[in-house]
Design a protein around this motif. Structure first.
Motif: not given
Length: 66
Positions: A31-37, A44-52, A57-61
C-alpha cells in the motif's frame, strides 16, 4: 492502517500467527509503495526502483518460507 490488522485478526484462525503478521506487513508495504508511486494524498511521486522491488521480493520470499 487498521484494515490490515483487522484482516490479520480474522484470518489468524486459518493461518499461522506468523504468516498472518508477515502478510499484514507485506500489505502495508505494498500500500505504501502504491501510494508513493502514484503520488496519492498530495505526496510527491516516487517511482519503483530496484531497491523497492528488492524489498517487495524479500518480503514475499519471507512469506514463502514461513
Amino acid at each position: 492502517m487498521p484494515f490490515f490488522s483487522d484482516l490479520a485478526t480474522c484470518f489468524s484462525r486459518f493461518l499461522q500467527y506468523n504468516t498472518a503478521n508477515i502478510s499484514t506487513v507485506i500489505g502495508q508495504l505494498i500500500a505504501g509503495v502504491v501510494i508513493n508511486h502514484f503520488g496519492w494524498f498530495g505526496r510527491v511521486e516516487i517511482s519503483l526502483d530496484w531497491k523497492r522491488w528488492l524489498a517487495l521480493g524479500s518480503m514475499m520470499l519471507a512469506l514463502y518460507f514461513v
